[in-house]
Design a protein around this motif. Structure first.
Motif, mmCIF file in Angstrom:
data_model
loop_
_atom_site.group_PDB
_atom_site.id
_atom_site.type_symbol
_atom_site.label_atom_id
_atom_site.label_comp_id
_atom_site.label_asym_id
_atom_site.label_seq_id
_atom_site.Cartn_x
_atom_site.Cartn_y
_atom_site.Cartn_z
ATOM 1 N N TRP A 1 26.608 15.377 -24.186
ATOM 2 C CA TRP A 1 25.819 16.547 -24.832
ATOM 3 C C TRP A 1 24.482 16.811 -24.114
ATOM 4 N N LEU A 2 23.599 15.643 -24.016
ATOM 5 C CA LEU A 2 22.323 16.048 -23.475
ATOM 6 C C LEU A 2 22.220 16.866 -22.216
ATOM 7 N N ILE A 3 23.147 16.561 -21.158
ATOM 8 C CA ILE A 3 23.154 17.159 -19.884
ATOM 9 C C ILE A 3 23.623 18.776 -19.945
ATOM 10 N N TYR A 4 24.580 18.754 -21.028
ATOM 11 C CA TYR A 4 25.177 20.072 -21.105
ATOM 12 C C TYR A 4 23.799 21.021 -22.011
ATOM 13 N N LEU A 5 23.012 20.559 -22.985
ATOM 14 C CA LEU A 5 22.038 21.260 -23.406
ATOM 15 C C LEU A 5 21.041 21.821 -22.389
ATOM 16 N N LEU A 6 20.858 21.014 -21.444
ATOM 17 C CA LEU A 6 19.940 21.580 -20.510
ATOM 18 C C LEU A 6 20.169 22.752 -19.682
ATOM 19 N N THR A 7 21.691 22.987 -19.737
ATOM 20 C CA THR A 7 22.022 24.100 -19.054
ATOM 21 C C THR A 7 21.535 25.437 -19.585
ATOM 22 N N PHE A 8 21.048 25.220 -20.859
ATOM 23 C CA PHE A 8 20.625 26.340 -21.448
ATOM 24 C C PHE A 8 19.356 26.857 -21.266
ATOM 25 N N VAL A 9 18.646 25.978 -20.272
ATOM 26 C CA VAL A 9 17.383 26.221 -19.935
ATOM 27 C C VAL A 9 17.349 27.274 -18.828
ATOM 28 N N ASN A 10 16.687 28.416 -18.712
ATOM 29 C CA ASN A 10 16.477 29.100 -17.607
ATOM 30 C C ASN A 10 15.333 29.999 -17.501
ATOM 31 N N GLU A 11 14.798 30.731 -16.403
ATOM 32 C CA GLU A 11 13.689 31.473 -16.325
ATOM 33 C C GLU A 11 13.210 32.572 -17.254
ATOM 34 N N ASN A 12 14.484 33.099 -17.939
ATOM 35 C CA ASN A 12 13.946 34.327 -18.941
ATOM 36 C C ASN A 12 13.818 33.681 -20.560
ATOM 37 N N ILE A 13 13.891 32.188 -20.478
ATOM 38 C CA ILE A 13 13.969 31.760 -21.923
ATOM 39 C C ILE A 13 12.792 32.163 -22.802
ATOM 40 N N LYS A 14 12.747 32.434 -24.171
ATOM 41 C CA LYS A 14 11.837 32.672 -25.104
ATOM 42 C C LYS A 14 11.521 31.683 -25.918
ATOM 43 N N LEU A 15 10.465 31.452 -26.615
ATOM 44 C CA LEU A 15 10.098 30.272 -27.450
ATOM 45 C C LEU A 15 10.977 30.029 -28.713
ATOM 46 N N ASP A 16 11.746 31.186 -28.969
ATOM 47 C CA ASP A 16 12.738 31.002 -30.130
ATOM 48 C C ASP A 16 13.812 29.835 -29.681
ATOM 49 N N PHE B 1 24.959 24.927 -31.029
ATOM 50 C CA PHE B 1 24.666 23.785 -30.625
ATOM 51 C C PHE B 1 23.239 23.148 -31.283
ATOM 52 N N PHE B 2 22.367 24.164 -31.543
ATOM 53 C CA PHE B 2 21.311 23.580 -32.260
ATOM 54 C C PHE B 2 21.720 23.229 -33.775
ATOM 55 N N LYS B 3 22.427 23.966 -34.439
ATOM 56 C CA LYS B 3 22.798 23.842 -35.566
ATOM 57 C C LYS B 3 23.724 22.373 -35.832
ATOM 58 N N VAL B 4 24.419 22.248 -35.148
ATOM 59 C CA VAL B 4 25.376 21.013 -34.924
ATOM 60 C C VAL B 4 24.298 19.913 -34.865
ATOM 61 N N CYS B 5 23.304 19.878 -34.043
ATOM 62 C CA CYS B 5 22.309 18.814 -33.768
ATOM 63 C C CYS B 5 21.492 18.620 -34.900
ATOM 64 N N PHE B 6 21.228 19.562 -35.618
ATOM 65 C CA PHE B 6 20.359 19.724 -36.992
ATOM 66 C C PHE B 6 20.855 19.131 -38.163
ATOM 67 N N ILE B 7 22.295 19.517 -38.257
ATOM 68 C CA ILE B 7 23.046 19.005 -39.320
ATOM 69 C C ILE B 7 23.149 17.295 -39.012
ATOM 70 N N LYS C 1 30.573 35.103 -46.928
ATOM 71 C CA LYS C 1 30.440 35.212 -45.299
ATOM 72 C C LYS C 1 30.771 33.827 -44.751
ATOM 73 N N ILE C 2 31.165 33.824 -43.410
ATOM 74 C CA ILE C 2 31.432 32.887 -42.358
ATOM 75 C C ILE C 2 30.354 32.332 -41.709
ATOM 76 N N ILE C 3 30.171 31.253 -41.821
ATOM 77 C CA ILE C 3 29.193 30.331 -40.743
ATOM 78 C C ILE C 3 30.273 30.140 -39.508
ATOM 79 N N LYS C 4 29.660 30.514 -38.189
ATOM 80 C CA LYS C 4 30.138 30.520 -36.952
ATOM 81 C C LYS C 4 29.575 29.500 -36.321
ATOM 82 N N ILE C 5 30.390 28.497 -35.870
ATOM 83 C CA ILE C 5 29.967 27.430 -34.801
ATOM 84 C C ILE C 5 30.889 27.784 -33.404
ATOM 85 N N ILE C 6 29.957 28.267 -32.796
ATOM 86 C CA ILE C 6 30.794 28.709 -31.340
ATOM 87 C C ILE C 6 30.319 27.972 -29.907
ATOM 88 N N PRO C 7 31.527 27.717 -29.669
ATOM 89 C CA PRO C 7 31.335 26.795 -28.363
ATOM 90 C C PRO C 7 30.484 27.512 -27.254
#
Length: 376
Positions: A250-265, A230-236, A218-224
């Motif tokens: 990176w920090l400011i870019y990460l915060l763009t993932f925050v939105n109203e419909n976001i779940k706990l995962d 993004f999480f996998k890269v930070c974790f590694i 199988k192939i591990i995908k790291i997708i822009p």
């Protein structure tokens, strides 16, 4: 020390390098949980003992952040008691186990060497809580020296003053107030271990993916522009002790993932990544504003998923409430650290965190929910 030095110096410490920064903080937080829970009781106790003006407050290098950024153990006292304008240092220790043969005290906390002879430190008291028996004692360094012998403590890999059980337990006293305090300390330590196991879950998932590359081709995908990637890269990077070169971007870019419909995962992955990046850089004014807004939003969002009747967190019916609760507690734990850090280093106007997990609405109910699952 300037802000940047304070935030990056941990990487130079061998005490932290052997673990991730989160693992180090978890170990430091266990004692902080006990100290913060016992503080109110300690204030009452010293007001009973001393007449006049009495003030007791947290001291030491961890008085506000709960853990030292340099690593290691603070040589400062845990608390200070101001009694009629005289400062008394207070060292706080507690026993987790019953039937100890010896009660141990670090030599440097008890005595000073003066002309090649050890003398007890003046204006200092020890407060010891035996959690299993819910008993306590308050005593001086001189009492320790008079009732102990210096011996090797294997767990500390150093010599210490060792008071035999039969001498020490004679000075322990009952206190009904300690029952609830010890109970909440145990609950919070249990929750700390439970939520921290999310890191083991992440490690297992990543390990399985890496093994599948060889075993199943199988192939591990790291997708822009993908949060999971993004999480996998930070974790590694975190686990190999590396820091991104363009960390603020990176920090400011990460915060763009925050939105109203976001779940706990997704929230737990964002907050893990935010903590990883935030703790390793110095933020500019506009970056601080963005972090402040997102931290406040994320904490409110997590609390909106709390089910008061059951004591658990649920954001998705496709996930088990136990896993959802683990992610929520993990996220709250890191957000409280971020809040304290931003107040301390950047003077951001957040309500301070006075007790660990103070943001969890009904912590005893949440503890009972986790225990009742039988899975942890």
């Amino acid at each position: 020390m300037n802000k940047l030095d304070a935030k990056t110096i941990y990487a130079q410490s061998s005490d932290i390098k052997s673990r991730t920064y989160l693992e180090y903080r978890k170990d430091m937080k266990k004692k902080a949980i006990a100290e913060l829970e016992v503080l109110g009781w300690l204030k009452r106790k010293f007001k009973q003992i001393y007449q006049g003006k009495v003030r007791v407050y947290k001291s030491g290098g961890d008085r506000f952040l709960w853990f030292l950024r340099r690593g290691g153990i603070s040589r400062e006292a845990d608390f200070i008691a101001e009694v009629n304008d005289i400062n008394i240092e207070i060292e706080f220790q507690y026993a987790e186990k019953e039937n100890l043969d010896f009660y141990d005290f670090k030599i440097s906390k008890v005595s000073k060497k003066i002309k090649n002879k050890r003398k007890p430190i003046e204006n200092k008291l020890f407060v010891y809580v035996n959690k299993p028996s819910k008993k306590f004692s308050i005593f001086s360094p001189q009492w320790i020296m008079e009732n102990s012998k210096i011996g090797e403590v294997a767990a500390w890999r150093s010599p210490a003053y060792r008071v035999p059980k039969e001498k020490f337990e004679k000075i322990l006293k009952d206190d009904k107030d300690l029952e609830n305090i010890c109970k909440i300390i145990d609950i919070k330590n249990y929750i700390l271990n439970f939520q921290h196991s999310l890191l083991d879950d992440y490690k297992e998932q990543l390990s399985s993916s890496l093994q599948a590359v060889i075993d199943e081709e199988k192939i591990i995908k790291i997708i822009p522009k993908d949060l999971e990637s993004f999480f996998k890269v930070c974790f590694i990077l975190d686990n190999i002790n590396k820091i991104p070169k363009n960390i603020n971007m990176w920090l400011i870019y990460l915060l763009t993932f925050v939105n109203e419909n976001i779940k706990l995962d997704d929230i737990s992955k964002i907050i893990y990544s935010l903590d990883f990046l935030y703790m390793k850089t110095d933020l500019k004014s506009n970056e601080l504003d963005e972090v402040k807004n997102k931290v406040g939003f994320l904490l409110e969002k997590i609390l909106s998923f709390y089910k008061h009747k059951e004591g658990c967190f649920v954001s998705s019916l496709r996930e088990s409430p136990l896993n959802e609760t683990k992610r929520a507690l993990f996220s709250i734990n890191l957000l409280e650290d971020l809040i304290q850090d931003s107040i301390f280093y950047y003077n951001i106007k957040f309500p301070p965190i006075k007790k660990i997990y103070q943001s969890v609405p009904y912590i005893s109910k949440t503890y009972n929910f986790i225990k009742s699952s039988g899975l942890f």
